[in-house]
Design an enzyme around this catalytic site. Structure first.
Site, PDB file in Angstrom:
ATOM      1  N   LYS A   1      37.254  38.410  32.335  1.00 29.86           N
ATOM      2  CA  LYS A   1      38.248  38.221  33.247  1.00 29.86           C
ATOM      3  C   LYS A   1      39.709  38.950  32.686  1.00 29.86           C
ATOM      4  O   LYS A   1      40.745  39.152  33.473  1.00 29.86           O
ATOM      5  CB  LYS A   1      38.483  36.994  33.847  1.00 29.86           C
ATOM      6  CG  LYS A   1      37.223  36.485  34.501  1.00 29.86           C
ATOM      7  CD  LYS A   1      36.677  37.211  35.534  1.00 29.86           C
ATOM      8  CE  LYS A   1      35.728  36.587  36.301  1.00 29.86           C
ATOM      9  NZ  LYS A   1      35.052  37.511  37.636  1.00 29.86           N
TER      10      LYS A   1
ATOM     11  N   GLU B   1      34.075  46.048  41.930  1.00 27.02           N
ATOM     12  CA  GLU B   1      33.780  46.770  43.241  1.00 27.02           C
ATOM     13  C   GLU B   1      35.282  46.685  44.009  1.00 27.02           C
ATOM     14  O   GLU B   1      35.363  47.376  44.905  1.00 27.02           O
ATOM     15  CB  GLU B   1      32.855  46.334  44.002  1.00 27.02           C
ATOM     16  CG  GLU B   1      31.561  46.601  43.629  1.00 27.02           C
ATOM     17  CD  GLU B   1      30.287  46.012  44.392  1.00 27.02           C
ATOM     18  OE1 GLU B   1      29.602  47.061  44.802  1.00 27.02           O
ATOM     19  OE2 GLU B   1      30.340  44.988  44.651  1.00 27.02           O
TER      20      GLU B   1
ATOM     21  N   LYS C   1      42.833  44.359  34.094  1.00 28.16           N
ATOM     22  CA  LYS C   1      41.743  44.641  33.511  1.00 28.16           C
ATOM     23  C   LYS C   1      41.624  46.073  33.195  1.00 28.16           C
ATOM     24  O   LYS C   1      40.984  46.354  32.046  1.00 28.16           O
ATOM     25  CB  LYS C   1      40.355  44.103  34.365  1.00 28.16           C
ATOM     26  CG  LYS C   1      40.502  42.659  34.715  1.00 28.16           C
ATOM     27  CD  LYS C   1      39.209  42.471  35.508  1.00 28.16           C
ATOM     28  CE  LYS C   1      39.330  40.819  35.969  1.00 28.16           C
ATOM     29  NZ  LYS C   1      40.104  40.735  37.244  1.00 28.16           N
TER      30      LYS C   1
END
EC number: 1.-.-.-
Length: 217
Positions: free
Chosen positions: A14, A165, A74
């Site tokens: 994360k 995604e 990220k």
């Protein structure tokens, strides 16, 4: 570390430590993982964008705007970011490219063996593109096989990753001209080392029990 230990240890990262980079050897290893993934009939209907520069990662992160901004850091903080792309149409030029590469790699003892292999692959390709008309979906499935193989592989290398995604594929496709090249982006996977802010690294892994998800006969 055995493969079960790797599967139990890996997690979806994360938060990445932007100060920690892959070594040159690791950077080559992740490209090898991408190259040698299995696919149906060895069709390999994919292309990968590997971003390791700040400029390259920023281009990928453009797709994490608006509703997907929670994924931006990220993409920016990971050492490398891989964009998994699928072909949008299976064509005979690609099929010939695959069988000729197999031939060059020494997989056929005779011309007849090469022809038989080519015929078998074309049977499945034609089934999807001419009969079922789902070749795009079929090729996307092959890319997801690669994603799964990649996630386990990078974990075995001692690296952290997360499959994403949640990004705007239209923005990403336009940024890299993918449509014009016959591809579309499906999954983005940042790779690197997790940071102390990665809460998921210390949480217990949770999966449904085998008596729900598995049947033995």
């Amino acid at each position: 570390m055995d493969i079960i230990s790797v599967a139990l240890k890996r997690h979806s990262t994360k938060a990445f430590d932007a100060s920690k980079k892959l070594t040159p050897e690791q950077a080559e290893q992740i490209k090898t993982l991408l190259q040698y993934s299995p696919s149906s009939t060895n069709s390999q209907p994919w292309h990968f964008i590997v971003a390791s520069t700040e400029e390259g990662k920023a281009r990928v992160a453009k797709s994490a705007a608006g509703n997907y901004v929670f994924n931006e850091r990220k993409m920016l903080d990971a050492s490398h970011v891989v964009v998994f792309c699928a072909k949008t149409a299976m064509d005979d030029v690609w099929l010939k490219l695959v069988v000729d590469q197999e031939d060059a790699d020494g997989r056929f003892a005779t011309p007849e063996a090469k022809a038989a292999n080519d015929k078998g692959r074309k049977f499945f390709a034609d089934m999807h593109r001419k009969d079922l008309h789902d070749d795009a979906e079929w090729m996307a499935k092959q890319v997801y096989l690669n994603v799964g193989n990649f996630l386990l592989g990078v974990a075995a290398l001692g690296l952290d990753a997360v499959p994403i995604e949640g990004f705007d594929a239209a923005i990403l496709d336009a940024e890299f001209g993918l449509k014009e090249k016959g591809y579309t982006s499906l999954v983005v996977v940042p790779v690197g080392h997790h940071s102390v802010e990665d809460f998921n690294a210390t949480l217990p892994k949770s999966r449904l029990p085998q008596n729900i998800t598995l049947t033995e006969v």
